[in-house]
Design an enzyme around this catalytic site. Sequence first.
Site, PDB file in Angstrom:
ATOM      1  N   ASP A 242      -4.850  92.660  43.580  1.00 33.28           N
ATOM      2  CA  ASP A 242      -5.530  92.254  44.800  1.00 33.28           C
ATOM      3  C   ASP A 242      -5.940  90.788  44.654  1.00 33.28           C
ATOM      4  O   ASP A 242      -6.026  90.250  43.547  1.00 33.28           O
ATOM      5  CB  ASP A 242      -6.745  93.139  45.066  1.00 33.28           C
ATOM      6  N   ALA A 243      -6.202  90.159  45.783  1.00 34.11           N
ATOM      7  CA  ALA A 243      -6.439  88.714  45.792  1.00 34.11           C
ATOM      8  C   ALA A 243      -7.677  88.354  44.989  1.00 34.11           C
ATOM      9  O   ALA A 243      -8.784  88.833  45.276  1.00 34.11           O
ATOM     10  CB  ALA A 243      -6.588  88.216  47.223  1.00 34.11           C
TER      11      ALA A 243
END
Length: 963
Positions: A242-243
């Site tokens: 995930d970012a």
Amino acid sequence: MYVTTSPPPFRDPGLPFGTRVDDLLARLTPDERIAMLHQFAPAVERLGIGPFRTGQEALHGVAWMGPATVFPQAVGLGASWNEDLVRRVGEAVGTEARAMRSRDDRVGLNVWAPTVNLLRHPLWGRGEEGYSEDPALTTAIAVAYTRGLRGDHPVYWRTAPVLKHWLAHNNETRRDTSSSSVRPRVLHEYDLRAFRGAVEAGAVAGVMPAYNLVNGRPNHLSPQLSEHLRTWTDEELLVCSDAGAPTNLVASEKYFDTHEEATAAALRAGVDSFTDHGTDASVVTGRIRRALEQGLLTGADIDTAVRRHLLVRFRLGEFDPGLDPYAGTTLRDFDTAGHRALAREAAEQAIVLLKNDGMLPLAEGTRIAVVGLLADECKTDWYSGTLIRRSSPLDGLRERFGAAHVTFAEGADRVRLKCGAGWLQVPGAPADGGAPAGERPAEEGALDPALLAGRTDLPPLTAGPEPTELALIDWGGGAWTLRAPDGRYLSVAEDGFVRASADQPGGWVVQETFAPEHHDDAGGHLLRHTGTGGYVSVTADGVRIAEKGEVFTVEFLERGEEAVTRAAATADAVVVVAGNDPHINGRETEDRTTLALPPHQERLWRAARAANPRTALALVSAYPYAVADAHAELPALLWSAHGGQAAGTALARVLAGDVSPAGRLPQTWYAADTDLPDLFDYDIIGSRQTYLYFEGSPLYPFGHGLGYSAFAYEDLTAERDAHDADLLRVSLTVTNTGPVDAGEVVQLYTRAVDPPVLRPSRQLAAHRRVHLAAGAARRLEFRLPLSELGFWDVAHARWTVAPGTYELLAGASSADIRLTASVRAEGDPHAARPVREAGLEAVSYDEQRGTEIVDRTRTSGDAVTPADGAAGGQLVFRNCDFGEGGVRSVTVEASGGGSVELTRGATATTVAVTPAGGPYDYATRTAPFTASGVHDLVVRLRGSVRLARLTFPSAPNPRNTTR
């Protein structure tokens, strides 16, 4: 003499993908391989390989890349209970991704969708992204959507779906530092099941780990990636971070001291693609190179991840454009008539009729007042594309019943704001109008979400002698939006000035909400801008945000309920459209605080009801609400998730009876906040969560939904399959006994009659959405694996089906059971725990109070610690077999400091645990403990002790002693 050069093996479509990947991998330099581990993999021009980006959001349409067909939110697709519909939606979304890519190569084909996190808690801010609180329904819908996205070609994929978010992720509050305590039964019976079915179906390219920790360990280091996920399929899976999550391992979670350690650990755990620092790959690649230099990684670790990356690209046809059946997709396949019709069909099928005392459907010629804050809205959310076309409830009702028969009142409060410098004034808009703020521009692509600044070319607000009338909407929880007379929302741009510049509230950080803070007894308020935390102030240059704000008084010119009352009083029927704005009070980064409908909207439906008893409440929301009063007082209630571009048309067709609603609730609607567990309590068994274990009376049960017809259920049979003894064949007949053609969702549940451990009161095993003409009947058959009757046996760490009687329950909801049949299973007897031979893993308890599960080491294993060391915690292990010869001692494996107390009947032993290092420095301590036969064992923990394991050496056999 002519020299011919054959293409390299990786260009040969006659070879298996694995062979071609190995060939290409061998041709890449070490630096080229490392570069492929970032989200934005660069081109390798010397080999003729283009750039590649992991991550294209496609939750209910292609998002963030400009105009696209917008389908209902994911929770709305879940409410359809219709796999065929959802598969077709997936096909349309995948096709539009391909079509948009033909115009813009920044549109990615590695799509990050769907979200399969279970909707365990209705206050979770991202509930709109999931399908259901039930793992079976979630699996069915997720399999359908991923099959549509993937396509049906045996070799090449339309898009490559990645499931979000691994694992046990249901809170936005402290989402990157909180840990979900997930006991083995919940892990195996609940959270893992949502991912497993979709992976086993073969249409999933990978998964994305969540921001949170599970049992004290960040999900980006999850041992379940290798222990479970990658054992469910023979195909390689790509794990995309995930970012920003890789950086969180050091920055916010402080799980490692250096980014080199963290990156290496994530890569070894199974993360293959790092989404971090936006398009700047140098930070991640630098960490990887230094980890290699420090011996934290090997070249083989890099190769494993790159191989998975390349395999996705081969599947997408990148190296075989002449053979890729989807390569010819163009803009003619975008926003087609078929996609528009499908968007309407999906919106219709997602509508759930909650209550109907005969008010609906509305007859032709009915004069309708459509009122409410969402009556003329077609809301999008963070993961929506830009609307190409828009249908609000007002639009839909006017189109269906005629504009002359439909009146409208929004119900916003009409106000003027005054401060010491004068009245708040909104300058006029420029002639060209310009582009509104609050939308994500297409050129941002899938970069890391950032603050979206509003327009700076418009004049800011001022204060002066002439007031501007504003529309004030109170969304509850201290969130106001203010709208100028021309429909523009007050917004704050990057220069800090307040302007009327936004078409809608929106953006990663919403700039259009203001929180009133009481200032004095004269009714004065400060207006805090929630996006920045500053206050509205007046300067010589205009109204802006500052550390100190003006004191405003609010003059109400008209309350919203007054306009609603006028509209309702002159109508034959009233439709109040209420719900949420998907960017306010419950969204990614923000959990809700209550199930209650905001007070402003509560006032509106009550005003409508007082003026006209024929009032229906249509809730359009991403989440359930507790609307017990509305249910008691109103003749009709409906719910729909935000239904995309055709939401208003769909609602109007249902209200008119053109469509008999057949959507069903994909999660429990509770009656009050007091029914809810703590947001951070992931033990659905211990705290009796979801319809599986909830012991109260919900407002609307899981699977609930009504229609305009009636259905009879008959002749339920359940028997072993003649050709497969591990399958049950369950059949029944359903008949439309009502006056209109309609849909019905037939639901099949199972229940263990006399289980050896606590089991769900009933559990969805299968379902079927059918459409039947009036008077028509259909015989339905379900094939149910006997293993679906099982549970995770913590005593023996295995999936098991206990022998005994099981009921098959068929009905129209989890609470509306029409038929019951019984079957007998000859499963594995529930044996006592062999503690003398196998010991006890602390995490394998049957019951607990006041404890949480933590990481035994940074890479694997679980331990248990008191949630509050001073208060202590307790574990209960049922049916522990200490053997006939018994035991005379216990060995405790633990770290930290405190005590472990074991009680068996009247026998108690306390073992002191002295700190001997850090939380991962386990030591063993042995103390006298006498027990024989089968008993329950209670273990009490105090202090900071982390208990990993108990072992019980056998007592000496007196017949074997020497003299």
